[in-house]
Design a protein around this motif. Structure first.
Motif, short mmCIF file in Angstrom:
data_model
loop_
_atom_site.label_atom_id
_atom_site.label_comp_id
_atom_site.label_asym_id
_atom_site.label_seq_id
_atom_site.Cartn_x
_atom_site.Cartn_y
_atom_site.Cartn_z
N VAL A 171 0.56 3.81 -17.68
CA VAL A 171 -0.76 3.81 -17.04
C VAL A 171 -0.64 4.58 -15.83
CG1 VAL A 171 -1.88 2.06 -15.06
CG2 VAL A 171 -0.44 1.02 -17.10
N GLU A 172 -1.82 5.25 -15.73
CA GLU A 172 -2.22 6.39 -14.82
C GLU A 172 -3.16 6.19 -13.96
OE1 GLU A 172 -2.99 9.71 -17.48
OE2 GLU A 172 -0.69 10.08 -17.66
N LEU A 173 -3.28 6.60 -12.76
CA LEU A 173 -4.60 6.75 -11.96
C LEU A 173 -5.88 7.26 -12.80
CD1 LEU A 173 -3.13 7.52 -8.28
CD2 LEU A 173 -3.80 5.32 -9.20
N ALA A 174 -7.03 6.68 -12.66
CA ALA A 174 -8.16 7.31 -13.33
C ALA A 174 -8.53 8.71 -12.84
CB ALA A 174 -9.32 6.45 -13.19
N THR A 175 -8.23 9.02 -11.43
CA THR A 175 -8.30 10.39 -10.98
C THR A 175 -7.21 10.68 -10.30
OG1 THR A 175 -10.66 9.80 -10.26
CG2 THR A 175 -9.87 11.36 -9.26
N HIS A 176 -6.82 11.76 -10.79
CA HIS A 176 -5.41 12.49 -10.21
C HIS A 176 -5.47 12.53 -8.68
CE1 HIS A 176 -1.72 14.91 -9.75
NE2 HIS A 176 -2.58 15.86 -8.81
N VAL A 177 -4.43 12.10 -7.87
CA VAL A 177 -4.34 11.98 -6.48
C VAL A 177 -2.98 12.77 -6.09
CG1 VAL A 177 -4.14 10.58 -4.47
CG2 VAL A 177 -5.47 10.00 -6.40
N ALA A 178 -3.39 13.83 -5.45
CA ALA A 178 -2.10 14.57 -4.76
C ALA A 178 -1.68 14.11 -3.59
CB ALA A 178 -2.46 16.30 -4.45
N PRO A 179 -0.15 13.67 -3.31
CA PRO A 179 -0.13 13.36 -1.79
C PRO A 179 -0.36 14.22 -0.98
CG PRO A 179 2.01 13.43 -3.62
CD PRO A 179 0.65 14.10 -4.08
N ASP A 180 -0.98 13.50 0.21
CA ASP A 180 -1.43 13.95 1.55
C ASP A 180 -2.75 14.95 1.32
OD1 ASP A 180 1.07 13.29 2.88
OD2 ASP A 180 1.89 15.11 1.96
N SER A 181 -3.43 14.59 0.23
CA SER A 181 -4.85 15.27 0.01
C SER A 181 -5.65 14.04 0.65
CB SER A 181 -5.15 15.35 -1.52
OG SER A 181 -5.12 14.19 -2.21
N GLU A 182 -7.02 14.50 0.56
CA GLU A 182 -8.07 13.69 1.08
C GLU A 182 -8.32 12.45 0.34
OE1 GLU A 182 -11.80 15.57 1.85
OE2 GLU A 182 -10.88 17.11 3.43
N SER A 183 -8.01 12.62 -0.66
CA SER A 183 -8.18 11.52 -1.99
C SER A 183 -6.99 10.40 -1.94
CB SER A 183 -8.32 12.15 -3.56
OG SER A 183 -7.31 12.88 -3.71
N ASP A 184 -5.96 10.82 -1.20
CA ASP A 184 -4.78 9.95 -1.15
C ASP A 184 -4.88 8.92 -0.05
OD1 ASP A 184 -2.36 8.86 -1.83
OD2 ASP A 184 -1.25 10.45 -0.61
N VAL A 185 -5.74 8.06 -0.40
CA VAL A 185 -6.26 7.19 0.61
C VAL A 185 -5.18 5.97 0.88
CG1 VAL A 185 -8.68 7.51 0.26
CG2 VAL A 185 -7.27 5.76 -1.04
N ILE A 186 -5.31 5.26 2.01
CA ILE A 186 -4.32 4.42 2.24
C ILE A 186 -4.56 3.12 1.48
CG2 ILE A 186 -3.64 2.60 4.40
CD1 ILE A 186 -3.88 4.56 6.38
N VAL A 187 -3.57 2.46 1.01
CA VAL A 187 -3.72 1.10 0.44
C VAL A 187 -3.51 0.06 1.26
CG1 VAL A 187 -2.92 -0.22 -1.66
CG2 VAL A 187 -3.19 2.34 -1.83
N VAL A 188 -2.42 0.02 1.88
CA VAL A 188 -2.10 -1.14 2.61
C VAL A 188 -1.20 -0.57 3.90
CG1 VAL A 188 0.18 -1.54 1.27
CG2 VAL A 188 -0.92 -3.30 2.88
N SER A 189 -1.43 -1.26 5.19
CA SER A 189 -0.58 -0.58 6.28
C SER A 189 -0.11 -2.06 7.15
CB SER A 189 -1.42 0.46 7.03
OG SER A 189 -2.81 -0.43 7.60
N ILE A 190 0.79 -1.52 7.85
CA ILE A 190 1.22 -2.57 9.00
C ILE A 190 0.68 -2.06 10.34
CG2 ILE A 190 3.06 -4.00 9.92
CD1 ILE A 190 4.41 -3.99 7.23
N HIS A 191 0.06 -2.79 11.14
CA HIS A 191 -0.22 -2.27 12.62
C HIS A 191 -0.02 -3.26 13.60
CE1 HIS A 191 -4.06 -4.58 12.31
NE2 HIS A 191 -3.95 -4.08 11.19
N HIS A 192 -0.06 -3.01 15.02
CA HIS A 192 -0.16 -4.08 16.14
C HIS A 192 -1.17 -4.79 15.84
CE1 HIS A 192 3.07 -2.30 18.32
NE2 HIS A 192 2.76 -1.08 17.83
N ALA A 193 -1.14 -6.23 16.29
CA ALA A 193 -2.02 -7.28 16.41
C ALA A 193 -2.91 -7.09 17.88
CB ALA A 193 -1.67 -8.67 16.46
N HIS A 194 -4.20 -6.56 17.76
CA HIS A 194 -4.79 -6.01 19.11
C HIS A 194 -5.17 -7.17 20.09
CE1 HIS A 194 -5.11 -2.09 17.40
NE2 HIS A 194 -5.48 -2.58 16.45
N GLY A 195 -4.41 -7.18 21.22
CA GLY A 195 -4.72 -8.28 22.20
C GLY A 195 -4.23 -9.52 22.04
N GLY A 196 -3.34 -9.55 20.95
CA GLY A 196 -2.89 -11.01 20.52
C GLY A 196 -3.67 -11.64 19.52
N GLU A 197 -4.89 -11.02 19.02
CA GLU A 197 -5.52 -11.67 18.06
C GLU A 197 -5.41 -11.10 16.65
OE1 GLU A 197 -9.62 -10.15 18.94
OE2 GLU A 197 -9.76 -11.06 20.77
#
Length: 207
Positions: A171-197
């Motif tokens: 299996v390959e990505l349909a479009t080549h994605v180079a690390p740290d390029s503009e096309s290397d978008v975020i898939v998932v992240s962990i961040h602070h819960a703002h204001g406890g919400e």
């Protein structure tokens, strides 16, 4: 791929918007089967049968058995049109499948180990899913039902980018994605819960 999906269809000769409206009123769905070096084939399917098959999300990432009259075609569901507010399927696009020809399809992402990720369990962060599927290419035999994204070891403020998603063999990505390029978008992240919400995406691993 242990799950199998089978849909019955009939060739359609009555074309046009008016004909499509009549089919929908009669509980049928207009469709098209194309690709594989053959002419596009207009089809009609039973709407209730289609709805029942679509209850299983795996139908979107499986090779389907499409019975068209007295012949059988292998195809993938390439696209569908839904009514904006009614539970109605307006049109289906099927792409013929050849064993030796690569597919280009969207496959859902399943996020695992979210609750045990250090950024959640130890640091109180929340998980944000930026993508729910990705477009891949592969031979039909290698088509995965889903692609797992493992959050194990992900800390607060960290993210998994598209180039960091581990793909199954063949299996390959349909479009080549180079690390740290503009096309290397975020898939998932962990961040602070703002204001406890609650953040934009609650922690709920998909399995």
């Amino acid at each position: 791929m242990s799950i199998t999906f089978e849909l019955k269809a009939e060739p359609r000769s009555d074309l046009g918007k008016g004909a499509s409206r009549r089919l929908r009123r009669a509980g049928q769905v207009p469709a098209i089967l194309y690709g594989g070096g053959q002419e596009p084939q207009p089809l009609v399917l039973n709407h209730l049968d289609v709805l029942n098959q679509l209850k299983n999300d795996a139908v979107y990432s499986h090779v389907l058995t499409l019975k068209v009259g007295d012949r059988v075609e292998s195809a993938v569901l390439r696209d569908l049109q839904r009514h904006p507010f009614k539970p109605t399927i307006l049109h289906l696009d099927f792409l013929r499948v050849s064993a030796d020809r690569k597919l280009r399809v969207h496959v859902p992402l399943h996020f695992v180990n979210a609750e045990t990720a250090p950024g959640v369990k130890q640091q109180g962060g929340v998980v944000s899913h930026a993508l729910i599927d990705i477009e891949i290419t592969c031979l039909p035999k290698d088509l995965p039902e889903f692609i797992a994204v493992d959050l194990n070891g992900l800390s607060l403020g960290e993210a998994i980018h598209l180039s960091g998603v581990k793909l199954p063999d063949g299996v390959e990505l349909a479009t080549h994605v180079a690390p740290d390029s503009e096309s290397d978008v975020i898939v998932v992240s962990i961040h602070h819960a703002h204001g406890g919400e609650e953040g934009p995406s609650v922690v709920a691993p998909t399995t």
